[in-house]
Scaffold this active site. Structure first.
Site, PDB file in Angstrom:
ATOM      1  N   GLY A 150       3.184   0.209  -0.371  1.00 37.01           N
ATOM      2  CA  GLY A 150       3.374  -0.380   0.947  1.00 37.01           C
ATOM      3  C   GLY A 150       4.781  -0.296   1.500  1.00 37.01           C
ATOM      4  N   CYS A 151       5.698   0.285   0.775  1.00 36.69           N
ATOM      5  CA  CYS A 151       7.074   0.385   1.239  1.00 36.69           C
ATOM      6  C   CYS A 151       7.223   1.600   2.152  1.00 36.69           C
ATOM      7  CB  CYS A 151       8.018   0.504   0.048  1.00 36.69           C
ATOM      8  SG  CYS A 151       9.755   0.367   0.502  1.00 36.69           S
TER       9      CYS A 151
END
Length: 99
Positions: free
Chosen positions: A21-22
């Site tokens: 999710g980064c």
């Protein structure tokens, strides 16, 4: 601080170590080792290492590594994630970096 993060080898840059999710590509791994000076080896500490392709995320990673390296697993579990808000770090991050 990002420039002081030690280089990692390609075996750290694997999918199992990728932060999901980064926005940037960030890889983090750790080792569990006996605490220095503990002759009996009964106290184990965690040592983190990692890398990022983004300068900001690499700096954040360096802060976390610096703050958590050498801590026991129990000490790490006691860290309140709200320290990010208390330190006002979250104010400078985009929503994608607040995960």
């Amino acid at each position: 601080m990002a420039s002081k993060l030690p280089a990692v080898t390609d075996d750290v840059r694997i999918s199992e170590n990728k932060v999901p999710g980064c926005l940037s590509t960030v890889h983090v791994d750790c080792t569990l080792e006996p605490k220095e000076g503990d002759d009996e080896g009964s106290t184990m500490v965690v040592n983190y290492f990692g890398d990022s392709d983004g300068l900001l995320t690499k700096g954040l990673l360096a802060l976390l590594i610096r703050g958590l390296n050498g801590a026991t697993p129990e000490e790490i579990q006691q860290v309140d994630p709200q320290f990010i808000q208390a330190a006002k770090i979250s104010q400078t991050l985009t929503p994608g970096r607040n995960n």
